[in-house]
Design a protein around this motif. Structure first.
Motif, PDB file in Angstrom:
ATOM      1  N   LEU A   1       0.844  -1.192   0.000  1.00  0.00           N
ATOM      2  CA  LEU A   1       0.000   0.000   0.000  1.00  0.00           C
ATOM      3  C   LEU A   1       0.883   1.246   0.000  1.00  0.00           C
ATOM      4  CD1 LEU A   1      -2.440  -1.122   2.848  1.00  0.00           C
ATOM      5  CD2 LEU A   1      -2.750  -1.402   0.372  1.00  0.00           C
ATOM      6  N   MET A   2       0.306   2.403  -0.356  1.00  0.00           N
ATOM      7  CA  MET A   2       1.085   3.637  -0.285  1.00  0.00           C
ATOM      8  C   MET A   2       1.403   3.920   1.177  1.00  0.00           C
ATOM      9  SD  MET A   2       0.403   7.519  -1.684  1.00  0.00           S
ATOM     10  CE  MET A   2       0.874   7.297  -3.389  1.00  0.00           C
ATOM     11  N   HIS A   3       2.655   4.195   1.439  1.00  0.00           N
ATOM     12  CA  HIS A   3       3.139   4.457   2.798  1.00  0.00           C
ATOM     13  C   HIS A   3       2.471   5.710   3.361  1.00  0.00           C
ATOM     14  CE1 HIS A   3       5.892   5.333   6.075  1.00  0.00           C
ATOM     15  NE2 HIS A   3       6.371   4.099   5.940  1.00  0.00           N
ATOM     16  N   GLY A   4       2.079   5.637   4.625  1.00  0.00           N
ATOM     17  CA  GLY A   4       1.452   6.776   5.284  1.00  0.00           C
ATOM     18  C   GLY A   4       2.336   8.003   5.307  1.00  0.00           C
ATOM     19  N   GLY A   5       3.648   7.815   5.336  1.00  0.00           N
ATOM     20  CA  GLY A   5       4.566   8.951   5.320  1.00  0.00           C
ATOM     21  C   GLY A   5       4.513   9.704   4.008  1.00  0.00           C
ATOM     22  N   ALA A   6       4.336   8.985   2.898  1.00  0.00           N
ATOM     23  CA  ALA A   6       4.215   9.638   1.592  1.00  0.00           C
ATOM     24  C   ALA A   6       2.912  10.439   1.530  1.00  0.00           C
ATOM     25  CB  ALA A   6       4.267   8.604   0.475  1.00  0.00           C
ATOM     26  N   ILE A   7       1.834   9.845   2.040  1.00  0.00           N
ATOM     27  CA  ILE A   7       0.533  10.531   2.064  1.00  0.00           C
ATOM     28  C   ILE A   7       0.612  11.774   2.951  1.00  0.00           C
ATOM     29  CG2 ILE A   7      -1.875  10.296   2.781  1.00  0.00           C
ATOM     30  CD1 ILE A   7      -1.598   7.270   1.997  1.00  0.00           C
ATOM     31  N   THR A   8       1.247  11.645   4.097  1.00  0.00           N
ATOM     32  CA  THR A   8       1.403  12.767   5.021  1.00  0.00           C
ATOM     33  C   THR A   8       2.240  13.877   4.390  1.00  0.00           C
ATOM     34  OG1 THR A   8       1.172  11.277   6.904  1.00  0.00           O
ATOM     35  CG2 THR A   8       2.201  13.417   7.337  1.00  0.00           C
ATOM     36  N   SER A   9       3.274  13.506   3.663  1.00  0.00           N
ATOM     37  CA  SER A   9       4.107  14.509   2.980  1.00  0.00           C
ATOM     38  C   SER A   9       3.289  15.305   1.979  1.00  0.00           C
ATOM     39  CB  SER A   9       5.283  13.832   2.275  1.00  0.00           C
ATOM     40  OG  SER A   9       6.171  13.293   3.220  1.00  0.00           O
ATOM     41  N   LEU A  10       2.422  14.626   1.239  1.00  0.00           N
ATOM     42  CA  LEU A  10       1.566  15.338   0.280  1.00  0.00           C
ATOM     43  C   LEU A  10       0.632  16.300   1.014  1.00  0.00           C
ATOM     44  CD1 LEU A  10       0.564  15.846  -2.613  1.00  0.00           C
ATOM     45  CD2 LEU A  10      -1.050  13.946  -2.262  1.00  0.00           C
ATOM     46  N   ALA A  11       0.042  15.855   2.111  1.00  0.00           N
ATOM     47  CA  ALA A  11      -0.874  16.722   2.868  1.00  0.00           C
ATOM     48  C   ALA A  11      -0.150  17.957   3.392  1.00  0.00           C
ATOM     49  CB  ALA A  11      -1.496  15.934   4.021  1.00  0.00           C
ATOM     50  N   ASP A  12       1.011  17.756   3.994  1.00  0.00           N
ATOM     51  CA  ASP A  12       1.789  18.862   4.563  1.00  0.00           C
ATOM     52  C   ASP A  12       2.196  19.859   3.475  1.00  0.00           C
ATOM     53  OD1 ASP A  12       3.206  20.147   6.773  1.00  0.00           O
ATOM     54  OD2 ASP A  12       5.048  19.344   5.898  1.00  0.00           O
ATOM     55  N   THR A  13       2.651  19.348   2.355  1.00  0.00           N
ATOM     56  CA  THR A  13       3.091  20.213   1.262  1.00  0.00           C
ATOM     57  C   THR A  13       1.921  20.969   0.643  1.00  0.00           C
ATOM     58  OG1 THR A  13       4.928  18.713   0.810  1.00  0.00           O
ATOM     59  CG2 THR A  13       4.333  20.263  -0.939  1.00  0.00           C
ATOM     60  N   ALA A  14       0.793  20.289   0.448  1.00  0.00           N
ATOM     61  CA  ALA A  14      -0.367  20.959  -0.139  1.00  0.00           C
ATOM     62  C   ALA A  14      -0.809  22.126   0.733  1.00  0.00           C
ATOM     63  CB  ALA A  14      -1.510  19.961  -0.326  1.00  0.00           C
ATOM     64  N   LEU A  15      -0.824  21.914   2.042  1.00  0.00           N
ATOM     65  CA  LEU A  15      -1.234  23.003   2.928  1.00  0.00           C
ATOM     66  C   LEU A  15      -0.188  24.120   2.959  1.00  0.00           C
ATOM     67  CD1 LEU A  15      -3.467  24.092   4.587  1.00  0.00           C
ATOM     68  CD2 LEU A  15      -2.687  22.717   6.511  1.00  0.00           C
ATOM     69  N   ALA A  16       1.083  23.773   2.908  1.00  0.00           N
ATOM     70  CA  ALA A  16       2.131  24.805   2.860  1.00  0.00           C
ATOM     71  C   ALA A  16       1.990  25.664   1.604  1.00  0.00           C
ATOM     72  CB  ALA A  16       3.510  24.161   2.917  1.00  0.00           C
ATOM     73  N   ILE A  17       1.687  25.044   0.478  1.00  0.00           N
ATOM     74  CA  ILE A  17       1.498  25.805  -0.765  1.00  0.00           C
ATOM     75  C   ILE A  17       0.266  26.709  -0.640  1.00  0.00           C
ATOM     76  CG2 ILE A  17       0.983  25.621  -3.243  1.00  0.00           C
ATOM     77  CD1 ILE A  17       3.913  24.910  -2.533  1.00  0.00           C
ATOM     78  N   ALA A  18      -0.819  26.207  -0.041  1.00  0.00           N
ATOM     79  CA  ALA A  18      -2.015  27.037   0.167  1.00  0.00           C
ATOM     80  C   ALA A  18      -1.675  28.251   1.027  1.00  0.00           C
ATOM     81  CB  ALA A  18      -3.122  26.200   0.818  1.00  0.00           C
ATOM     82  N   ILE A  19      -0.876  28.036   2.063  1.00  0.00           N
ATOM     83  CA  ILE A  19      -0.473  29.130   2.951  1.00  0.00           C
ATOM     84  C   ILE A  19       0.390  30.143   2.196  1.00  0.00           C
ATOM     85  CG2 ILE A  19       1.006  29.676   4.942  1.00  0.00           C
ATOM     86  CD1 ILE A  19      -0.088  27.004   6.180  1.00  0.00           C
ATOM     87  N   LYS A  20       1.293  29.666   1.364  1.00  0.00           N
ATOM     88  CA  LYS A  20       2.155  30.586   0.608  1.00  0.00           C
ATOM     89  C   LYS A  20       1.348  31.539  -0.265  1.00  0.00           C
ATOM     90  CE  LYS A  20       6.649  28.401   0.223  1.00  0.00           C
ATOM     91  NZ  LYS A  20       7.676  27.975  -0.749  1.00  0.00           N
ATOM     92  N   THR A  21       0.148  31.131  -0.692  1.00  0.00           N
ATOM     93  CA  THR A  21      -0.659  32.025  -1.527  1.00  0.00           C
ATOM     94  C   THR A  21      -1.189  33.222  -0.745  1.00  0.00           C
ATOM     95  OG1 THR A  21      -2.809  30.914  -1.164  1.00  0.00           O
ATOM     96  CG2 THR A  21      -1.407  30.068  -2.965  1.00  0.00           C
ATOM     97  N   LEU A  22      -1.090  33.164   0.597  1.00  0.00           N
ATOM     98  CA  LEU A  22      -1.599  34.253   1.436  1.00  0.00           C
ATOM     99  C   LEU A  22      -0.506  35.106   2.075  1.00  0.00           C
ATOM    100  CD1 LEU A  22      -4.391  32.276   3.339  1.00  0.00           C
ATOM    101  CD2 LEU A  22      -4.663  33.788   1.335  1.00  0.00           C
ATOM    102  N   LEU A  23       0.732  34.641   2.043  1.00  0.00           N
ATOM    103  CA  LEU A  23       1.824  35.328   2.736  1.00  0.00           C
ATOM    104  C   LEU A  23       2.744  36.044   1.756  1.00  0.00           C
ATOM    105  CD1 LEU A  23       2.877  32.574   5.323  1.00  0.00           C
ATOM    106  CD2 LEU A  23       1.463  34.604   5.718  1.00  0.00           C
ATOM    107  N   PRO A  24       3.403  37.098   2.223  1.00  0.00           N
ATOM    108  CA  PRO A  24       4.383  37.785   1.370  1.00  0.00           C
ATOM    109  C   PRO A  24       5.534  36.835   1.012  1.00  0.00           C
ATOM    110  CG  PRO A  24       3.879  39.106   3.321  1.00  0.00           C
ATOM    111  CD  PRO A  24       3.244  37.763   3.521  1.00  0.00           C
ATOM    112  N   GLU A  25       6.033  36.968  -0.180  1.00  0.00           N
ATOM    113  CA  GLU A  25       7.144  36.136  -0.631  1.00  0.00           C
ATOM    114  C   GLU A  25       8.311  36.232   0.347  1.00  0.00           C
ATOM    115  OE1 GLU A  25       9.989  35.563  -4.551  1.00  0.00           O
ATOM    116  OE2 GLU A  25       7.982  36.424  -4.775  1.00  0.00           O
ATOM    117  N   GLY A  26       8.902  35.087   0.660  1.00  0.00           N
ATOM    118  CA  GLY A  26      10.048  35.032   1.551  1.00  0.00           C
ATOM    119  C   GLY A  26       9.692  34.860   3.017  1.00  0.00           C
ATOM    120  N   THR A  27       8.401  34.844   3.356  1.00  0.00           N
ATOM    121  CA  THR A  27       7.985  34.646   4.750  1.00  0.00           C
ATOM    122  C   THR A  27       8.370  33.233   5.187  1.00  0.00           C
ATOM    123  OG1 THR A  27       6.091  36.117   4.439  1.00  0.00           O
ATOM    124  CG2 THR A  27       6.021  34.643   6.341  1.00  0.00           C
TER     125      THR A  27
END
Length: 165
Positions: free
Chosen positions: A63-89
């Protein structure tokens, strides 16, 4: 055999300068690229990323490793946050909760992330990990903290003294 190791396989030495620089504010880091992630959309506190299930993502039962799934979740939310913050924050995940609902056995998964709350330095969000058939494989909530902005220290010879408490 390769004569030279790929640059991403080199160890990072203590106090060494960072070996990577992202080409844009909203971009994937080497680890995320290594996992095969791609940014499908990003804007207004929301992001959708995808990641194919590769053999390297397997855990022992196939099965897909939970760590890989967790990495996708963490990264997706980080990218969503970057759309709201000034560049370089600078900001970091400080708390995360994953709930695994359905195993991933094949195909490409998507992380659908949305910022759900924000105050001065804290940002919260939620992510749904969805497989190709539309089944929710996992859900995630996370709390991020923005690095405190420090004011410049007084210049030498300045007569400003900090207040006493």
């Amino acid at each position: 055999m390769h004569e030279e190791a790929p640059r991403y396989s080199q160890p990072i030495a203590k106090d060494a300068p960072l070996p990577v620089h992202l080409p844009d504010w909203i971009a994937l880091a080497p680890f995320e690229t290594y996992l095969g992630m791609s940014i499908d959309e990003a804007g207004d506190g929301r992001a959708v990323l995808s990641m194919p299930f590769r053999v390297a993502h397997c855990q022992g039962a196939g099965l897909m490793h939970g760590g890989a799934i967790t990495s996708l979740a963490d990264t997706a939310l980080a990218i969503a946050i970057k759309t709201l913050l000034p560049e370089g924050t600078h900001f970091a995940t400080i708390e995360m909760s994953m709930t695994f609902k359905h195993p991933v056995r094949w195909g490409t998964i998507r992380g659908i992330a949305e910022v759900t709350g924000r105050n001065e330095r804290d940002i919260t969000g939620a992510v749904a990990i969805v497989d190709e058939t539309g089944v929710t494989a996992a859900t995630c909530t996370a709390h991020f903290r923005v690095k405190r902005q420090h004011s410049a220290p007084p210049t030498k010879g300045s007569h400003d003294t900090p207040p006493h408490h």
